[in-house]
Scaffold this motif. Structure first.
Motif, PDB file in Angstrom:
ATOM      1  N   TRP A 177       0.821  -1.217   0.000  1.00 47.45           N
ATOM      2  CA  TRP A 177       0.000   0.000   0.000  1.00 47.45           C
ATOM      3  C   TRP A 177       0.855   1.268   0.000  1.00 47.45           C
ATOM      4  CZ3 TRP A 177      -4.098   1.934  -1.693  1.00 47.45           C
ATOM      5  CH2 TRP A 177      -4.651   3.109  -1.184  1.00 47.45           C
ATOM      6  N   GLN A 178       1.782   1.399   0.928  1.00 46.42           N
ATOM      7  CA  GLN A 178       2.578   2.626   1.010  1.00 46.42           C
ATOM      8  C   GLN A 178       3.399   2.867  -0.253  1.00 46.42           C
ATOM      9  OE1 GLN A 178       2.266   5.095   3.192  1.00 46.42           O
ATOM     10  NE2 GLN A 178       0.654   3.883   4.163  1.00 46.42           N
ATOM     11  N   LYS A 179       3.804   1.802  -0.929  1.00 46.70           N
ATOM     12  CA  LYS A 179       4.611   1.945  -2.146  1.00 46.70           C
ATOM     13  C   LYS A 179       3.769   2.229  -3.391  1.00 46.70           C
ATOM     14  CE  LYS A 179       8.508  -0.638  -0.494  1.00 46.70           C
ATOM     15  NZ  LYS A 179       9.420  -1.741  -0.637  1.00 46.70           N
ATOM     16  N   ASN A 180       2.484   1.903  -3.354  1.00 54.73           N
ATOM     17  CA  ASN A 180       1.654   2.023  -4.553  1.00 54.73           C
ATOM     18  C   ASN A 180       0.427   2.914  -4.409  1.00 54.73           C
ATOM     19  OD1 ASN A 180       2.945   0.000  -6.473  1.00 54.73           O
ATOM     20  ND2 ASN A 180       2.625  -1.270  -4.664  1.00 54.73           N
ATOM     21  N   LYS A 181       0.178   3.447  -3.228  1.00 57.46           N
ATOM     22  CA  LYS A 181      -1.085   4.156  -2.994  1.00 57.46           C
ATOM     23  C   LYS A 181      -1.264   5.395  -3.867  1.00 57.46           C
ATOM     24  CE  LYS A 181       0.367   6.890   0.999  1.00 57.46           C
ATOM     25  NZ  LYS A 181       0.109   7.127   2.419  1.00 57.46           N
ATOM     26  N   ASN A 182      -0.182   5.989  -4.318  1.00 52.57           N
ATOM     27  CA  ASN A 182      -0.295   7.179  -5.163  1.00 52.57           C
ATOM     28  C   ASN A 182      -0.265   6.853  -6.649  1.00 52.57           C
ATOM     29  OD1 ASN A 182      -0.491   8.981  -2.982  1.00 52.57           O
ATOM     30  ND2 ASN A 182       1.727   8.847  -2.678  1.00 52.57           N
ATOM     31  N   ASN A 183      -0.195   5.574  -6.981  1.00 55.32           N
ATOM     32  CA  ASN A 183      -0.196   5.164  -8.379  1.00 55.32           C
ATOM     33  C   ASN A 183      -1.650   5.104  -8.852  1.00 55.32           C
ATOM     34  OD1 ASN A 183      -0.161   3.751 -10.835  1.00 55.32           O
ATOM     35  ND2 ASN A 183       1.609   2.536 -10.219  1.00 55.32           N
ATOM     36  N   PRO A 184      -2.016   5.911  -9.839  1.00 54.38           N
ATOM     37  CA  PRO A 184      -3.414   5.938 -10.290  1.00 54.38           C
ATOM     38  C   PRO A 184      -3.870   4.622 -10.941  1.00 54.38           C
ATOM     39  CG  PRO A 184      -2.040   7.258 -11.738  1.00 54.38           C
ATOM     40  CD  PRO A 184      -1.174   6.838 -10.594  1.00 54.38           C
ATOM     41  N   ASP A 185      -2.926   3.742 -11.265  1.00 57.44           N
ATOM     42  CA  ASP A 185      -3.261   2.460 -11.890  1.00 57.44           C
ATOM     43  C   ASP A 185      -3.386   1.326 -10.880  1.00 57.44           C
ATOM     44  OD1 ASP A 185      -3.243   3.623 -14.410  1.00 57.44           O
ATOM     45  OD2 ASP A 185      -1.124   3.186 -14.729  1.00 57.44           O
TER      46      ASP A 185
END
Length: 177
Positions: free
Chosen positions: A85-93
């Motif tokens: 989550w912390q590594k990908n939460k800002n990825n719109p995909d």
């Protein structure tokens, strides 16, 4: 020129890379299969939003099935929070949802704060979502990864370090597909 050739070969290889299909053990209790369209559902999040899986097409989606009484879930959730989550939460995909099996909102709010996790949690009051993926009576600790086309590409059961690492790699590969 040689450097450019190496880059072109690498780009071609990366573009053709496929997420590996792996056989799911029968004792995992899934009724869905790798390569199948993920069963659609609609659910309420803790913040009152209605989430519909079909609305997430075009994103890589991770469903983390859980319950407050599940000790393995509680052990796995901090790893999901930190390593996924912390590594990908800002990825719109990318989208990640914990799906709580048949517990009241207050219980879900309390235990997610205790752990703590910040990824969105969905309520599954009668287990309709869970039982569209797993057999009746199957254990709750499981994750399902769905690719941008809405197909299931990976599934886990319990919290096994090697399987968790493989899941992280599948998410990463699916995001760049």
């Amino acid at each position: 020129m040689k450097f450019l050739s190496v880059i072109l070969v690498w780009i071609t290889f990366a573009a053709q890379a496929q997420v590996p299909v792996r056989e799911i053990p029968s004792d995992y209790g899934y009724i869905v299969k790798i390569g199948q369209q993920a069963p659609d559902f609609s659910a309420q999040s803790l913040d009152g939003k209605t989430i519909r899986l079909s609305d997430l097409k075009g994103k890589v989606v991770m469903l983390q099935f859980t319950a407050s009484w599940c000790s393995v879930c509680r052990r796995e959730m901090p790893h999901i929070e930190k390593e996924i989550w912390q590594k990908n939460k800002n990825n719109p995909d990318f989208a990640l949802f914990g799906v709580d099996l048949d517990e009241p909102r207050e219980t879900v709010e309390k235990y997610t704060k205790q752990i703590p996790v910040t990824y969105p949690m969905l309520l599954d009051p009668k287990g309709n979502i869970f039982y569209s993926y797993a057999e009746k009576g199957a254990g709750v600790t499981r994750n399902v990864i769905i690719d941008k086309n809405g197909e299931i590409v990976f599934m886990t059961r319990l919290f096994k370090e090697e399987e968790f690492e493989e899941m992280k790699e599948v998410i990463k590969e699916s995001l760049f597909k």
